[in-house]
Design a protein around this motif. Sequence first.
Motif, PDB file in Angstrom:
ATOM      1  N   GLY A 128      -4.003   5.092 -10.203  1.00  0.00           N
ATOM      2  CA  GLY A 128      -5.134   5.258 -10.579  1.00  0.00           C
ATOM      3  C   GLY A 128      -5.402   5.018 -12.091  1.00  0.00           C
ATOM      4  O   GLY A 128      -3.995   4.898 -12.907  1.00  0.00           O
ATOM      5  N   ALA A 129      -6.359   5.000 -12.753  1.00  0.00           N
ATOM      6  CA  ALA A 129      -6.564   4.527 -14.041  1.00  0.00           C
ATOM      7  C   ALA A 129      -5.958   5.544 -15.032  1.00  0.00           C
ATOM      8  O   ALA A 129      -5.417   5.312 -16.249  1.00  0.00           O
ATOM      9  CB  ALA A 129      -8.071   4.250 -14.624  1.00  0.00           C
ATOM     10  N   ASP A 130      -6.143   6.902 -14.635  1.00  0.00           N
ATOM     11  CA  ASP A 130      -5.745   8.004 -15.588  1.00  0.00           C
ATOM     12  C   ASP A 130      -4.136   7.899 -15.454  1.00  0.00           C
ATOM     13  O   ASP A 130      -3.608   8.315 -16.690  1.00  0.00           O
ATOM     14  CB  ASP A 130      -6.229   9.184 -15.184  1.00  0.00           C
ATOM     15  N   ALA A 131      -3.642   7.883 -14.433  1.00  0.00           N
ATOM     16  CA  ALA A 131      -2.342   7.412 -14.387  1.00  0.00           C
ATOM     17  C   ALA A 131      -1.729   6.246 -15.159  1.00  0.00           C
ATOM     18  O   ALA A 131      -0.588   6.442 -15.871  1.00  0.00           O
ATOM     19  CB  ALA A 131      -1.738   7.513 -12.877  1.00  0.00           C
ATOM     20  N   ALA A 132      -2.555   5.322 -15.039  1.00  0.00           N
ATOM     21  CA  ALA A 132      -1.912   4.140 -15.771  1.00  0.00           C
ATOM     22  C   ALA A 132      -1.742   4.365 -17.386  1.00  0.00           C
ATOM     23  O   ALA A 132      -1.128   3.951 -18.158  1.00  0.00           O
ATOM     24  CB  ALA A 132      -2.840   2.705 -15.632  1.00  0.00           C
ATOM     25  N   PRO A 159       0.873  -1.319   0.075  1.00  0.00           N
ATOM     26  CA  PRO A 159      -0.066   0.004  -0.079  1.00  0.00           C
ATOM     27  C   PRO A 159       0.941   1.451   0.025  1.00  0.00           C
ATOM     28  O   PRO A 159       0.319   2.372   0.221  1.00  0.00           O
ATOM     29  CB  PRO A 159      -0.827  -0.394   1.194  1.00  0.00           C
ATOM     30  N   PHE A 160       2.313   1.125  -0.240  1.00  0.00           N
ATOM     31  CA  PHE A 160       2.971   2.278  -0.044  1.00  0.00           C
ATOM     32  C   PHE A 160       2.615   3.670  -0.902  1.00  0.00           C
ATOM     33  O   PHE A 160       2.471   4.595  -0.445  1.00  0.00           O
ATOM     34  CB  PHE A 160       4.498   1.865  -0.423  1.00  0.00           C
ATOM     35  N   ILE A 161       1.974   3.301  -2.164  1.00  0.00           N
ATOM     36  CA  ILE A 161       1.894   4.496  -3.030  1.00  0.00           C
ATOM     37  C   ILE A 161       0.663   4.829  -2.822  1.00  0.00           C
ATOM     38  O   ILE A 161       0.120   6.109  -2.556  1.00  0.00           O
ATOM     39  CB  ILE A 161       2.083   4.025  -4.649  1.00  0.00           C
ATOM     40  N   GLN A 162      -0.419   3.899  -2.529  1.00  0.00           N
ATOM     41  CA  GLN A 162      -1.669   4.364  -2.414  1.00  0.00           C
ATOM     42  C   GLN A 162      -1.888   5.108  -1.269  1.00  0.00           C
ATOM     43  O   GLN A 162      -2.767   6.091  -1.073  1.00  0.00           O
ATOM     44  CB  GLN A 162      -2.552   3.137  -2.330  1.00  0.00           C
ATOM     45  N   ARG A 163      -1.258   4.760  -0.006  1.00  0.00           N
ATOM     46  CA  ARG A 163      -1.448   5.314   1.241  1.00  0.00           C
ATOM     47  C   ARG A 163      -0.873   6.876   1.084  1.00  0.00           C
ATOM     48  O   ARG A 163      -1.456   7.990   1.643  1.00  0.00           O
ATOM     49  CB  ARG A 163      -0.644   4.721   2.138  1.00  0.00           C
ATOM     50  N   ARG A 164       0.221   7.061   0.386  1.00  0.00           N
ATOM     51  CA  ARG A 164       0.845   8.580   0.104  1.00  0.00           C
ATOM     52  C   ARG A 164       0.029   9.237  -0.435  1.00  0.00           C
ATOM     53  O   ARG A 164      -0.283  10.381  -0.295  1.00  0.00           O
ATOM     54  CB  ARG A 164       2.037   8.264  -0.127  1.00  0.00           C
ATOM     55  N   CYS A 165      -0.512   8.636  -1.750  1.00  0.00           N
ATOM     56  CA  CYS A 165      -1.325   9.357  -2.639  1.00  0.00           C
ATOM     57  C   CYS A 165      -2.480  10.060  -1.922  1.00  0.00           C
ATOM     58  O   CYS A 165      -3.112  10.876  -1.936  1.00  0.00           O
ATOM     59  CB  CYS A 165      -1.896   8.555  -3.933  1.00  0.00           C
ATOM     60  N   ARG A 166      -3.113   9.272  -1.140  1.00  0.00           N
ATOM     61  CA  ARG A 166      -4.604   9.558  -0.316  1.00  0.00           C
ATOM     62  C   ARG A 166      -4.115  10.490   0.819  1.00  0.00           C
ATOM     63  O   ARG A 166      -4.881  11.457   0.789  1.00  0.00           O
ATOM     64  CB  ARG A 166      -4.833   8.165   0.479  1.00  0.00           C
ATOM     65  N   SER A 167      -2.694  10.498   1.185  1.00  0.00           N
ATOM     66  CA  SER A 167      -2.380  11.675   2.270  1.00  0.00           C
ATOM     67  C   SER A 167      -2.277  12.869   1.686  1.00  0.00           C
ATOM     68  O   SER A 167      -2.271  13.915   2.227  1.00  0.00           O
ATOM     69  CB  SER A 167      -1.346  11.313   3.213  1.00  0.00           C
TER      70      SER A 167
END
Length: 435
Positions: A67-71, A39-47
């Motif tokens: 996220g999908a746009d980033a992909a 969850p490293f990227i997801q958690r930081r993106c959320r914060s």
Amino acid sequence: MMTAQRRPTTQQHVPSPPRRVPRDHWPDATLALVRTGYPFIQRRCRSFGSDVFSTRLLLQPAICLTGADAARLFYDRELFQRAGAAPARMTRTLTGAGGVQGLDGARHAARKAMLLSLMTPARIDALAEATARLWESCGERWQRAEAIVLLDEARLLLARAVCDWAGVPLPAADAAARTGDLGELIESGAALGLRHWRGVLARRRAERWAGAAIAAARDGRLQPAADQALAVIARHREPDGRPLDERVAAIDLLNILRPTVAVARFITDAALALHTHPRCRDELRRSDDDVRCFVQEVRRYYPFFPFVVARVRRDFVWRGYRFPQRTRVLLDLYGTNRDPRSWQHPDEFQPRRFRDWPGDPFTFIPQGGDGFEEGHRCAGEWLTIALMEIAVRALTSTLTYDVPPQDLRVDLRRIPAGPASGFIMRRVRVRQAGE
Ligand code: HEM
């Protein structure tokens, strides 16, 4: 500088100067990544309230995306390249140096087309059917054992099947050691310390073994059929007409053998899902109409590779943020597969969500995004699905077994993750006709 925003805006205004990408406060976040895991990227993106942030990993600047746009952005080949993107510790273990993953442009297209030529529906069916037969014959052997560890047994089964399918000899006496090495390559890809060095040694042995098979196919000591992976890779030529260097050919042969063995991890996850969701098991036993949905949900829900890596080819701006040339960029596979903007109740295991899934290539990216031919998306995705479907049928219909008490926890800090025990099965039995 290019801009990655291609859709015209309705308002005309003077473009504002690029914003700074939100910045992680750690001087280097490698330790935080190791401690947080998937969850490293997801958690930081959320914060940060952002799909993008910048940090330092392995003492180098890195931009993380989710996220999908980033992909969709990440798979733009004008903006990103793969050459020089993977950290050395990954090429020393997981992928090897010189294989298809690190190529761009015409060389990538030619190598990818060669690998995809192995994945025709008929060839995928042939390997899947071979594994179906092995699930049954191995089941008979497992009946005589007190207990088995599914992860280990599934690896061995898949290694035997894929070597036979690829035309690579695997004598019974070598099968456990070769399978161990192929498994080690996957286990060590993100590892530090001893596990990393075990991976380095496993890669040396595996490349020597695969290189010897390539040499034998080239000088006629081995005669695989023309459509077998060993033959196709041994005779492949680079766009300039030269045959592949023997070591590079060995690396791409391992790019077929290693990930096929890795499917054992998803199969173990599937067994865990059947155990934790007995309703799914009962439904699949009654009818396997939803086996594809179940397999897709296993690939979405359970962690495998946390992210993929590229480098910025040239400066550009996305959502007002500047992406400097050469910066390493990580696309979050785990978090994108669980992004609430794309998936309802993303943290729940719900195979039915795939019944009416429209098939968007950028929201569901356990094996990368984009198209198969042009992009870096996994060449073995259809094969993975086929092997998993066969395994799920074996676990629900061909075999019966007990699941004794064991440590089934999935530690998200360990990459690749999976049930800690490897999924122990006891009293395995092959169901008789009519049972
Ligand atoms: C456990 C199942 C698998 C997982 C989780 C997986 C995952 C991935 C991922 C994340 C990538 C990189 C995508 C990117 O860079 O954008 C990839 C690439 C690749 N995979 Fe798989 N894969 C699996 C099975 C397979 C199988 C069964 C094969 C072949 C028999 C295979 C062959 C490849 C190849 C050749 C590439 C490189 C493609 C390229 O760079 O163009 N994979 N896979």
